[in-house]
Design a protein around this motif. Structure first.
Motif, short mmCIF file in Angstrom:
data_model
loop_
_atom_site.label_atom_id
_atom_site.label_comp_id
_atom_site.label_asym_id
_atom_site.label_seq_id
_atom_site.Cartn_x
_atom_site.Cartn_y
_atom_site.Cartn_z
N PHE A 6 81.80 96.41 39.40
CA PHE A 6 81.49 95.61 40.59
C PHE A 6 80.04 95.86 40.98
O PHE A 6 79.56 97.00 40.97
N ALA A 7 79.32 94.77 41.33
CA ALA A 7 77.94 94.87 41.81
C ALA A 7 77.85 94.18 43.17
O ALA A 7 78.23 93.01 43.30
N SER A 109 75.37 89.33 39.10
CA SER A 109 75.86 89.06 37.75
C SER A 109 75.11 89.90 36.73
O SER A 109 75.71 90.48 35.81
N ILE A 110 73.79 89.97 36.88
CA ILE A 110 72.95 90.71 35.94
C ILE A 110 73.28 92.20 35.97
O ILE A 110 73.48 92.83 34.93
N VAL A 111 73.33 92.77 37.15
CA VAL A 111 73.58 94.20 37.30
C VAL A 111 74.97 94.56 36.78
O VAL A 111 75.13 95.53 36.02
N ALA A 112 75.97 93.80 37.19
CA ALA A 112 77.34 94.10 36.75
C ALA A 112 77.44 94.03 35.23
O ALA A 112 78.08 94.87 34.59
N LEU A 155 71.48 100.48 42.45
CA LEU A 155 71.38 101.86 42.90
C LEU A 155 72.01 102.11 44.27
O LEU A 155 72.29 103.25 44.63
N GLY A 156 72.21 101.05 45.06
CA GLY A 156 72.75 101.19 46.40
C GLY A 156 71.68 101.55 47.42
O GLY A 156 70.54 101.88 47.08
N GLY A 157 72.04 101.48 48.69
CA GLY A 157 71.16 101.89 49.77
C GLY A 157 70.01 100.93 50.03
O GLY A 157 70.01 99.77 49.61
N LEU A 158 69.00 101.45 50.73
CA LEU A 158 67.77 100.73 51.04
C LEU A 158 66.71 101.17 50.04
O LEU A 158 66.38 102.36 49.97
N GLY A 311 76.10 101.14 45.35
CA GLY A 311 75.56 100.26 44.34
C GLY A 311 76.63 99.85 43.33
O GLY A 311 77.83 99.86 43.63
N ALA A 312 76.21 99.50 42.12
CA ALA A 312 77.16 99.08 41.10
C ALA A 312 78.07 100.23 40.71
O ALA A 312 77.62 101.37 40.58
#
Length: 316
Positions: A6-7, A109-112, A155-158, A311-312
């Motif tokens: 999941f992204a 889509s790209i990250v996942a 990566l998640g976060g800000l 993040g992902a």
């Protein structure tokens, strides 16, 4: 073996940091706001891509025209360059994010896809190598290289984009107590079109104001000074030109200000707008207002979110 990734959705620019800031978000009700990609081995002599989900009708009909298929090809080309063998794979994209929403739909889509591929092939690439590939794929969609959606989505976060190819992105302290009301109006605005309305040049006073706002916001994040951060959360580069592309944005911005919002702005290139509150009760009031005033079609939605720090990730 099937792997599912999941992204999450993200706020590009975060008003004050055009192409330089991005933040991953997750709904407080636990729903998955983002895309899912599953990967498994397949027989035959080529890769396969299956597309499904509530927004699949907005994607190219031919799977080989989808950015996820391009991700498979890029990933395997990079493996070849490192003299690594690979087998054919079948990916399933569950397109849960509206296209052209300003929520980092293509980035999801790209990250996942790239995270799933890296997991399936037992992690041949580092996070920095993956992030570079994500930026390359994102540029195929938007027409320019920028990481403000793929970096937080991954990566998640800000995340603050750093002008160093060895690093690309650094995480900045976010305000975990804040709620972000994300209102997608239900219309589509392409990133390319939203970039084309921007001027080729800016005057000196505007660029100075942009630099001051960004620097002051980053300083406030590190000191966790919410009042200072929100008072400088202003977009002087893109919003003055993009606001006219978003029906009802000016009216709703005035309305949420009167309802006590700390700040508001355009998420990425729009049409999604985001509104910041430090109270869940106030966020619910703003959510109800935007559901009545900002949505333009049945596909529109309004979520109350907080920063997604993960993040992902792999999901069951």
């Amino acid at each position: 073996m099937t792997i599912k990734v999941f992204a999450p959705a993200s706020i590009g620019n975060v008003s004050v940091g055009f192409d330089l800031l991005g933040m991953a978000v997750q709904p407080v009700n636990g729903e998955l706001l983002g895309d899912l990609v599953s990967i498994e081995g397949c027989d035959g002599n080529d890769n396969q891509l299956i597309m499904e989900g509530p927004f699949v009708s907005k994607l190219p009909e031919d799977p080989k025209d989808n950015i996820v298929f391009a991700c498979i090809e890029l990933f395997q080309q990079q493996m070849q360059r490192q003299h690594q063998d690979y087998s054919w794979v079948k990916l399933t994209l569950e397109k849960r994010m509206p296209v052209g929403s300003g929520l980092g739909s293509s980035a999801c889509s790209i990250v996942a896809a790239l995270v799933a591929l890296n997991e399936y092939y037992q992690k041949p690439f580092t996070d920095q190598q993956l992030l570079a590939m994500m930026g390359q794929m994102e540029s195929k969609i938007s027409g320019s290289l920028h990481y403000d959606n793929v970096a937080p989505c991954f990566l998640g976060g800000l995340q603050l984009m750093v002008n160093d190819p060895r690093i690309i992105s650094r995480e900045i302290p976010s305000f975990q107590q804040c709620y972000y009301v994300m209102a997608y109006s239900g219309i589509q605005v392409s990133t390319k079109a939203a970039r084309e309305v921007l001027p080729d040049q800016y005057n000196k006073s505007t660029t100075i104001e942009f630099g001051q706002n960004l620097a002051t916001f980053i300083d406030a994040c590190y000191r966790q000074d919410l009042a200072q951060a929100m008072s400088h959360l202003r977009d002087v580069l893109a919003e003055p030109y993009r606001a006219e592309l978003l029906p009802g944005f000016a009216h709703c911005r005035q309305g949420v200000t009167e309802l006590g919002a700390l700040a508001s702005g355009i998420s990425g290139s729009g049409p999604t707008m985001f509104v910041v509150s430090d109270s869940k009760q106030n966020a619910e009031t703003i959510q109800a207002f935007l559901q009545q005033q900002y949505l333009q079609s049945e596909q529109g939605f309004v979520y109350i979110c907080q920063t997604d720090v993960h993040g992902a990730r792999l999901v069951c």
